[in-house]
Design a protein around this motif. Structure first.
Motif, mmCIF file in Angstrom:
data_model
loop_
_atom_site.group_PDB
_atom_site.id
_atom_site.type_symbol
_atom_site.label_atom_id
_atom_site.label_comp_id
_atom_site.label_asym_id
_atom_site.label_seq_id
_atom_site.Cartn_x
_atom_site.Cartn_y
_atom_site.Cartn_z
ATOM 1 N N LEU A 131 -4.898 2.851 -7.280
ATOM 2 C CA LEU A 131 -5.326 2.020 -6.169
ATOM 3 C C LEU A 131 -4.234 1.871 -5.124
ATOM 4 O O LEU A 131 -3.048 2.063 -5.415
ATOM 5 N N ARG A 132 -4.629 1.500 -3.922
ATOM 6 C CA ARG A 132 -3.686 1.246 -2.835
ATOM 7 C C ARG A 132 -3.842 -0.193 -2.361
ATOM 8 O O ARG A 132 -4.931 -0.763 -2.389
ATOM 9 N N LEU A 133 -2.750 -0.768 -1.939
ATOM 10 C CA LEU A 133 -2.764 -2.120 -1.396
ATOM 11 C C LEU A 133 -3.117 -2.052 0.082
ATOM 12 O O LEU A 133 -2.505 -1.293 0.837
ATOM 13 N N ILE A 134 -4.081 -2.841 0.502
ATOM 14 C CA ILE A 134 -4.445 -2.884 1.915
ATOM 15 C C ILE A 134 -3.652 -3.950 2.651
ATOM 16 O O ILE A 134 -3.072 -3.706 3.703
ATOM 17 N N ASN B 203 -1.651 -10.293 -0.048
ATOM 18 C CA ASN B 203 -2.137 -10.570 -1.402
ATOM 19 C C ASN B 203 -0.952 -10.395 -2.354
ATOM 20 O O ASN B 203 -0.682 -9.296 -2.837
ATOM 21 N N LEU B 204 -0.238 -11.468 -2.586
ATOM 22 C CA LEU B 204 1.083 -11.372 -3.219
ATOM 23 C C LEU B 204 1.027 -10.823 -4.637
ATOM 24 O O LEU B 204 1.894 -10.043 -5.036
ATOM 25 N N ALA B 205 0.037 -11.246 -5.416
ATOM 26 C CA ALA B 205 -0.038 -10.759 -6.792
ATOM 27 C C ALA B 205 -0.252 -9.251 -6.819
ATOM 28 O O ALA B 205 0.411 -8.522 -7.569
ATOM 29 N N GLU B 206 -1.188 -8.781 -5.996
ATOM 30 C CA GLU B 206 -1.450 -7.345 -5.931
ATOM 31 C C GLU B 206 -0.245 -6.589 -5.366
ATOM 32 O O GLU B 206 0.061 -5.466 -5.798
ATOM 33 N N ALA B 207 0.469 -7.205 -4.419
ATOM 34 C CA ALA B 207 1.651 -6.562 -3.845
ATOM 35 C C ALA B 207 2.735 -6.389 -4.892
ATOM 36 O O ALA B 207 3.401 -5.343 -4.958
ATOM 37 N N GLU B 208 2.940 -7.394 -5.738
ATOM 38 C CA GLU B 208 3.940 -7.272 -6.804
ATOM 39 C C GLU B 208 3.580 -6.156 -7.777
ATOM 40 O O GLU B 208 4.454 -5.393 -8.218
ATOM 41 N N VAL C 58 -7.888 -6.390 0.404
ATOM 42 C CA VAL C 58 -7.144 -6.565 -0.848
ATOM 43 C C VAL C 58 -6.605 -5.205 -1.297
ATOM 44 O O VAL C 58 -5.518 -4.805 -0.897
ATOM 45 N N VAL C 59 -7.340 -4.482 -2.111
ATOM 46 C CA VAL C 59 -6.941 -3.152 -2.554
ATOM 47 C C VAL C 59 -8.160 -2.237 -2.504
ATOM 48 O O VAL C 59 -9.293 -2.699 -2.367
ATOM 49 N N GLU C 60 -7.900 -0.945 -2.641
ATOM 50 C CA GLU C 60 -8.981 0.037 -2.638
ATOM 51 C C GLU C 60 -8.510 1.288 -3.384
ATOM 52 O O GLU C 60 -7.358 1.375 -3.796
ATOM 53 N N ALA C 61 -9.431 2.231 -3.535
ATOM 54 C CA ALA C 61 -9.056 3.526 -4.107
ATOM 55 C C ALA C 61 -7.933 4.141 -3.269
ATOM 56 O O ALA C 61 -8.004 4.132 -2.037
ATOM 57 N N LYS C 62 -6.931 4.672 -3.931
ATOM 58 C CA LYS C 62 -5.796 5.238 -3.196
ATOM 59 C C LYS C 62 -6.179 6.546 -2.512
ATOM 60 O O LYS C 62 -5.865 6.767 -1.340
ATOM 61 N N ASN C 63 -6.821 7.431 -3.263
ATOM 62 C CA ASN C 63 -7.218 8.741 -2.740
ATOM 63 C C ASN C 63 -8.226 9.329 -3.714
ATOM 64 O O ASN C 63 -8.834 8.589 -4.490
ATOM 65 N N ASP D 178 -11.359 2.692 7.691
ATOM 66 C CA ASP D 178 -10.645 1.534 7.160
ATOM 67 C C ASP D 178 -10.389 0.566 8.307
ATOM 68 O O ASP D 178 -9.591 0.854 9.209
ATOM 69 N N PRO D 179 -11.055 -0.596 8.326
ATOM 70 C CA PRO D 179 -10.867 -1.534 9.434
ATOM 71 C C PRO D 179 -9.439 -2.020 9.601
ATOM 72 O O PRO D 179 -9.038 -2.413 10.698
ATOM 73 N N SER D 180 -8.647 -1.975 8.514
ATOM 74 C CA SER D 180 -7.271 -2.467 8.611
ATOM 75 C C SER D 180 -6.374 -1.518 9.399
ATOM 76 O O SER D 180 -5.347 -1.929 9.937
ATOM 77 N N THR D 181 -6.763 -0.226 9.468
ATOM 78 C CA THR D 181 -5.952 0.757 10.198
ATOM 79 C C THR D 181 -6.743 1.483 11.273
ATOM 80 O O THR D 181 -6.168 2.213 12.073
ATOM 81 N N ASN D 182 -8.072 1.308 11.222
ATOM 82 C CA ASN D 182 -8.992 2.031 12.113
ATOM 83 C C ASN D 182 -8.865 3.542 11.927
ATOM 84 O O ASN D 182 -9.068 4.317 12.860
#
Length: 436
Positions: free
Chosen positions: A75-78, A82-87, A262-267, A294-298
């Motif tokens: 998975l990839r962090l978006i 989201n601190l827990a997922e980032a750690e 939050v997170v998503e499939a990495k690739n 991806d709306p976070s990066t367009n």
């Protein structure tokens, strides 16, 4: 461990699961006297345990899938907010003892265990006969085994006793206990589940096949290879056993990931290294991932589909392909290579139409070297693809001795998680945290 799991308020919640209206008790808001003498309330509590395990961002499904996926590179962090997922994305010593996902993994599974124990301890007194009592126990043992088995995939040790200041048990002890619970549950099921119990529990989980599937999984993890083969072979691969959702109780992965925050499939590489990448013709790639904006990066990016595309999607309790791959691995680890390849081919050549969930690689049969090393490597590749986002990737990475967090070209960023502060602050017997 601190006894924080009971209050003196009883809350009975009504929910609609699939096409059936079932009642369940919120496990966090019960007192033992309210359930000890009532079969109906014990059934509602069993349903509450299932809800606790399978729903909500705090539940086990979200946290096992997300933790394993971030730690083993699925998975990839978006949004790093989201601190827990980032750690978990950073791994190593970045994972703190108050990490929200680690806390929820531990706490929610301990809650499942505690309420399963309530059912076990109350069944004989509440039931009208032995068959009814044993039917209640079968469900409770299944969920207790699932909780302990899930915990030992992420933590080095787990306390089996449900008491204050419990001593911790080793991985081998926990797996042995899980297997004992499942075998006892299987005996009760095979003797016949009372209709007075089965008529009240959520029907999406096929109990007997799920018990056999978990026996296969945990026998494999324990190194009991003949037993793993037998249990996997006893599962009816045409049967669906699922966690089900509706508008009121949505799929926790789809609901959370669908926020695009939050997170998503990495690739479409499933966390695999360059020398084990999927065959481009593998039809499981398009089953599990898709490319969209991806709306976070367009920009275009990968997103999980499969069992996580819609809030109403069912999530399998186990996949038929896992059973074939368990048999393949167990044969291979006993150096029964012909049998291992045959079981592996069952996954490689399986079409979507031949799978209970429509998941098929539709590839040619295995044509690599007929050696233990080569066959195990191919089994690992297929486990990472077939079992994408099932919460198994961290366990698999360790078991197949893939490069760990201190190795060159690491394929996971942590081996086991630190024990959460909620346990350490209340149990002086909590072991030292693993280095990584």
């Amino acid at each position: 461990m601190k006894s924080i799991y009971k209050t003196f308020i009883v809350v009975i919640l009504l929910t609609s699961i699939s096409s059936c209206d079932k009642e369940f008790i919120d496990p966090i808001n019960i007192s033992d006297p309210e359930v000890e003498g009532s079969v109906d309330n014990l059934i509602r509590l069993i349903n509450g345990i299932q809800q606790r395990y399978s729903t909500d961002r705090a539940g086990a499904i979200y946290n096992t899938v997300t933790a394993s996926g971030l730690t083993a590179d699925e998975l990839r962090l978006i949004n790093p907010g989201n601190l827990a997922e980032a750690e978990l994305t950073n791994g190593g010593n970045e994972i703190s003892i108050n990490n929200g996902i680690v806390r929820n993994l531990w706490g929610e599974l301990m809650l499942v265990r505690r309420e399963a124990l309530t059912v076990l301890e109350s069944a004989d007194a509440a039931a009208s006969d032995e068959a009814e009592a044993n039917s209640l126990k079968a469900y409770a043992l299944f969920y207790r085994a699932l909780a302990n088995g899930s915990l030992i995939q992420f933590f080095e040790q787990v306390p089996l006793a449900t008491e204050k200041e419990a001593q911790f048990n080793t991985r081998a002890e926990v797996l042995a206990d899980v297997i004992t619970d499942l075998n006892t549950a299987l005996g009760y099921v095979q003797a016949g589940i009372s209709s007075s119990v089965s008529g009240g529990v959520f029907q999406s989980v096929d109990l007997e096949n799920s018990i056999q599937a978990l026996l296969a999984r945990y026998h494999l993890m324990a190194g009991n290879y003949p037993e793993a083969i037998n249990a996997a072979g006893a599962v009816d691969l045409s049967v669906q056993s699922t966690w089900t959702y509706d508008a009121a109780v949505p799929n926790p992965i789809s609901e959370t990931y669908g926020t695009n925050n939050v997170v998503e499939a990495k690739n479409d590489e499933f966390g695999l290294p360059d020398d084990l990448l999927p065959d481009p013709a593998d039809e499981r790639i398009n089953f599990y991932v898709t490319i969209a904006n991806d709306p976070s990066t367009n920009e275009d990016a990968f997103f999980a589909v499969g069992f996580f595309d819609d809030n109403l999607d069912d999530i399998p309790v186990y996949l038929p392909g896992e059973m074939s791959l368990i048999r393949a691995e167990a044969f291979a680890r006993q150096n029964q290579i012909t049998e291992a390849i045959s079981a592996l081919d069952g996954v490689l050549t399986k079409t979507a139409a031949e799978d209970a969930f429509g998941l098929g690689a539709n590839l040619p049969a295995y044509s690599g070297a007929a050696t233990q090393e080569a066959v195990l490597e191919e089994i690992y590749r297929n486990r990472r693809i077939e079992l994408f986002m099932t919460g198994m990737s961290l366990e698999d990475s360790r078991r197949f001795d893939r490069p760990g967090p201190t190795d060159p070209d690491a394929e996971r960023n942590r081996n086991f998680y630190p024990y959460p502060d909620t346990e350490r602050d209340n149990n002086p017997n909590t072991p030292a945290d693993p280095a990584i």
